[in-house]
Scaffold this motif. Structure first.
Motif, mmCIF file in Angstrom:
data_model
loop_
_atom_site.group_PDB
_atom_site.id
_atom_site.type_symbol
_atom_site.label_atom_id
_atom_site.label_comp_id
_atom_site.label_asym_id
_atom_site.label_seq_id
_atom_site.Cartn_x
_atom_site.Cartn_y
_atom_site.Cartn_z
ATOM 1 N N ALA A 161 0.829 -1.205 0.000
ATOM 2 C CA ALA A 161 0.000 0.000 0.000
ATOM 3 C C ALA A 161 0.864 1.256 0.000
ATOM 4 O O ALA A 161 0.527 2.251 -0.646
ATOM 5 C CB ALA A 161 -0.928 0.003 1.206
ATOM 6 N N LEU A 162 1.991 1.200 0.689
ATOM 7 C CA LEU A 162 2.837 2.381 0.798
ATOM 8 C C LEU A 162 3.808 2.531 -0.364
ATOM 9 O O LEU A 162 3.979 3.618 -0.907
ATOM 10 C CB LEU A 162 3.620 2.340 2.115
ATOM 11 C CG LEU A 162 4.480 3.566 2.389
ATOM 12 C CD1 LEU A 162 3.599 4.784 2.632
ATOM 13 C CD2 LEU A 162 5.380 3.329 3.577
ATOM 14 N N THR A 163 4.455 1.428 -0.750
ATOM 15 C CA THR A 163 5.542 1.533 -1.716
ATOM 16 C C THR A 163 5.258 0.881 -3.058
ATOM 17 O O THR A 163 5.904 1.221 -4.044
ATOM 18 C CB THR A 163 6.828 0.877 -1.172
ATOM 19 O OG1 THR A 163 6.633 -0.534 -1.104
ATOM 20 C CG2 THR A 163 7.212 1.423 0.175
ATOM 21 N N GLY A 164 4.367 -0.105 -3.081
ATOM 22 C CA GLY A 164 4.150 -0.874 -4.301
ATOM 23 C C GLY A 164 5.309 -1.799 -4.620
ATOM 24 O O GLY A 164 5.371 -2.385 -5.683
ATOM 25 N N ARG A 165 6.242 -1.933 -3.695
ATOM 26 C CA ARG A 165 7.451 -2.743 -3.898
ATOM 27 C C ARG A 165 7.564 -3.807 -2.809
ATOM 28 O O ARG A 165 6.996 -3.672 -1.740
ATOM 29 C CB ARG A 165 8.694 -1.852 -3.813
ATOM 30 C CG ARG A 165 8.707 -0.732 -4.793
ATOM 31 C CD ARG A 165 9.843 0.204 -4.562
ATOM 32 N NE ARG A 165 11.106 -0.528 -4.514
ATOM 33 C CZ ARG A 165 12.262 0.022 -4.234
ATOM 34 N NH1 ARG A 165 12.343 1.296 -3.966
ATOM 35 N NH2 ARG A 165 13.362 -0.696 -4.226
#
Length: 66
Positions: free
Chosen positions: A24-28
């Motif tokens: 949700a925060l980084t997509g990584r």
């Protein structure tokens, strides 16, 4: 549920895992380290580590260069 990620409030669905918060925060999922309530969570445990209302999550992303 309400959690704090890197000092900012976020709403996540009940039963969300560390993996969910990171995406949700980084997509990584690579080059990232996570601590929940000041305890480092190993990457292999992200999917099985459930978050709770009020948890404090720190997500750190590795950066290269100089």
């Amino acid at each position: 549920m309400r959690v704090t990620i890197n000092g900012s409030g976020h709403e996540l669905p009940e039963g969300a895992s560390v993996a969910h918060a990171v995406l949700a925060l980084t997509g990584r999922t690579r080059g990232v380290a996570v601590a929940v309530n000041d305890e480092v969570v190993r990457r292999g445990a992200w999917d099985s580590t459930a978050l709770a209302d009020g948890d404090r999550i720190e997500v750190l992303t590795a950066v290269q260069g100089g």
